[in-house]
Enzyme design. Structure first.
Site, PDB file in Angstrom:
ATOM      1  N   CYS A  30      44.681  42.462  41.955  1.00  7.52           N
ATOM      2  CA  CYS A  30      43.466  41.952  41.325  1.00  7.52           C
ATOM      3  C   CYS A  30      43.376  42.549  39.925  1.00  7.52           C
ATOM      4  CB  CYS A  30      42.218  42.242  42.159  1.00  7.52           C
ATOM      5  SG  CYS A  30      41.698  43.963  42.227  1.00  7.52           S
ATOM      6  N   ASP A  77      34.601  37.538  43.578  1.00 10.38           N
ATOM      7  CA  ASP A  77      34.719  38.776  42.819  1.00 10.38           C
ATOM      8  C   ASP A  77      33.398  39.539  42.859  1.00 10.38           C
ATOM      9  OD1 ASP A  77      35.145  40.843  41.065  1.00 10.38           O
ATOM     10  OD2 ASP A  77      36.104  39.592  39.545  1.00 10.38           O
ATOM     11  N   ARG A  81      38.829  44.110  45.152  1.00  9.89           N
ATOM     12  CA  ARG A  81      39.438  43.087  46.003  1.00  9.89           C
ATOM     13  C   ARG A  81      40.830  43.441  46.502  1.00  9.89           C
ATOM     14  NH1 ARG A  81      38.821  37.962  42.322  1.00  9.89           N
ATOM     15  NH2 ARG A  81      39.336  39.558  40.785  1.00  9.89           N
TER      16      ARG A  81
END
Length: 153
Positions: A8, A124, A14
């Protein structure tokens, strides 16, 4: 040994969530010895930092620890080392392909592709604060990835 690198932007939300969820899934399946699982960032902003506190808390709510994580940036040699290079969103995928001069071996994938949601980005939480949505996306992607790998075995 199947080697998986989750990627990420900063490697504090993440991708480490995906790393530790996948480690938990393969351990529960009795397959931990068949996998090497790690995570990295496309940026240098968070290098050396641990998992972001709300992401760590979301993992802990599901009984998953993430101790010892330190954010790192992807490297050119990662392309040769890992079998699967899994990005969380389209920007990550573009940055990964730029780092590795494309994807000649077809190793770069979006996580949600394995959940039957190709073209979608993992939520996100850095911008939304919704770590539950990220958890759901990461879990479904990792479950789908493990299922695919087991089917190919």
């Amino acid at each position: 040994m199947t080697r998986i690198l989750f990627v990420c932007h900063g490697n504090i939300c993440r991708s480490p969530m995906a790393e530790f969820v996948m480690k938990d899934l393969v351990a529960a399946a009795g397959a931990a010895d068949r996998f090497e699982i790690a995570s990295a960032a496309t940026s240098a902003e968070e290098i050396g930092n641990g998992v972001y506190s709300p992401a760590r808390q979301e993992l802990a709510r599901h009984g998953i620890g993430c101790a010892g994580h330190a954010a790192r940036r992807i490297r050119r040699e990662d392309y040769d080392r890992y079998d699967y290079l899994i990005g969380m969103d389209r920007a990550n995928l573009a940055n990964m392909r730029r780092m590795w001069d494309g994807d000649p071996a077809g190793k770069v994938h979006a996580l949600l592709e394995f959940a039957g949601r190709g073209g979608e980005d993992v939520a996100d939480p850095w911008y939304t604060g919704d770590f539950k949505a990220t958890w759901r996306d990461v879990l479904s992607g990792c479950q789908g990835l493990l299922q695919r790998l087991e089917e190919q075995r």
